[in-house]
Structure formats: structure tokens, C-alpha cells
Write an enzyme that holds these catalytic residues in place. Structure first.
Site, mmCIF file in Angstrom:
data_model
loop_
_atom_site.group_PDB
_atom_site.id
_atom_site.type_symbol
_atom_site.label_atom_id
_atom_site.label_comp_id
_atom_site.label_asym_id
_atom_site.label_seq_id
_atom_site.Cartn_x
_atom_site.Cartn_y
_atom_site.Cartn_z
ATOM 1 N N GLU A 94 -24.438 -12.042 -23.010
ATOM 2 C CA GLU A 94 -24.075 -10.622 -23.057
ATOM 3 C C GLU A 94 -23.826 -10.095 -21.637
ATOM 4 O O GLU A 94 -22.892 -9.317 -21.419
ATOM 5 C CB GLU A 94 -25.178 -9.817 -23.749
ATOM 6 C CG GLU A 94 -24.790 -8.416 -24.087
ATOM 7 C CD GLU A 94 -23.679 -8.294 -25.114
ATOM 8 O OE1 GLU A 94 -22.649 -7.675 -24.775
ATOM 9 O OE2 GLU A 94 -23.830 -8.796 -26.234
ATOM 10 N N GLU A 101 -15.703 -8.463 -18.662
ATOM 11 C CA GLU A 101 -14.981 -7.254 -19.064
ATOM 12 C C GLU A 101 -14.768 -6.319 -17.877
ATOM 13 O O GLU A 101 -13.689 -5.734 -17.729
ATOM 14 C CB GLU A 101 -15.727 -6.528 -20.176
ATOM 15 C CG GLU A 101 -15.614 -7.214 -21.516
ATOM 16 C CD GLU A 101 -16.335 -6.471 -22.628
ATOM 17 O OE1 GLU A 101 -17.115 -5.535 -22.333
ATOM 18 O OE2 GLU A 101 -16.112 -6.831 -23.790
#
Length: 159
Positions: A94, A101
């Protein structure tokens, strides 16, 4: 650009020259001057993810629940270690997803790019795969013992 140092290779009969890359950290932004500072930077990343990423918070809560159930069910040390490593892998994925991102968003800014979409989708897929593996681990280690505990509890209540 890294500067090159040349040193003669004493083991080569024709005395060829080997180029050794010298580490150049001039372009690194905020190189940690100490180990403690490195840990502070790492904790800032965890803190950022927890504050801004809903899925990271969900994974933390589910991971804490899995640890709590493991303690309640008195799982063996090896089983708890497997659960802990699995939780760590999901959280690490994560964090990597968030990092990828962010870098992609920095690179393409507000523009759509097919390669940016692929990078972000693949990073999210890595989180999904690790999460599915974690569900498999929980299904194997936690659910059978939880089922037995609940069965014993229901049996005691009904009698």
C-alpha cells in the site's frame, strides 16, 4: 552525474583499466544525516499514508483485528509470525502504491497518459494480490480456530 575513478587492475595481465563509479549524492534531496533522521523520514511516510489513504487505514484496522484474533485464539508463534509478515507485506504494498501514484501524478500533472494509467493500475493490482494472499492466510490460520471457538461457545450456551 557520477564521477569516474580509474584504477589499474593488478590481476589483469594486460593492465586494463577498470572504471569504478563514485557515489555522488549531490542530486539527492534531503539525504538523512543520521539514522534517527532516516527513521523520522520513514515514519513521515507512514503518517502521510495513514492520514491521506483510506485503504491504508482499512488495512491497518484489519491487520490489528487479525493480530487481536490471533492472540484471542492463542495461535502458535509461527502462525502469528506468518500473520504479521502478511500484514507487513500488505502495508508495504500500500505504501509503494501511494509512492508510485504520487510520482506518476508529479510526472504527468493533470494530463492523461496511458502509461501513467498502467503504472497506477499495476501498483493497485500489487496491493490487491497481497490483500488476497492475506485473506488466504487468515482463512487458513484464523477461521478454523475461530469456528471451533464459536462452536464451543454456542454449544455451552445451548446446554
Amino acid at each position: 552525474m557520477p564521477s569516474n575513478l580509474q584504477t589499474p587492475d593488478s590481476e589483469c595481465p594486460d593492465r586494463k583499466v577498470i572504471q569504478i563509479m563514485k557515489l555522488n549524492r549531490d542530486l539527492a534531496w534531503r539525504v538523512a544525516p543520521s539514522l534517527l533522521t532516516s527513521f523520522r523520514y520513514a515514519w513521515a511516510g507512514v503518517s502521510y499514508a495513514f492520514q491521506t489513504q483510506r485503504n491504508f487505514r482499512i488495512h491497518v484496522v484489519v491487520g490489528a483485528l487479525a493480530i487481536g484474533l490471533g492472540v484471542f485464539l492463542q495461535l502458535q508463534a509461527v502462525e502469528m509470525a506468518v500473520i504479521g509478515l502478511t500484514i507487513g507485506a500488505v502495508l508495504a504494498m500500500e505504501l509503494l502504491n501511494t509512492a508510485i501514484e504520487s510520482v506518476v501524478d508529479l510526472t504527468v500533472k493533470q494530463n492523461y497518459h496511458e502509461l501513467a494509467k498502467i503504472a497506477k493500475d499495476c501498483a493497485a493490482a500489487a496491493v490487491l494480490i497481497s490483500s488476497l494472499a492475506a485473506v488466504g492466510v487468515a482463512g487458513t490460520l484464523i477461521l478454523p480456530k475461530l469456528y471451533l471457538k464459536l462452536e464451543l461457545l454456542l454449544h455451552a450456551i445451548l446446554l
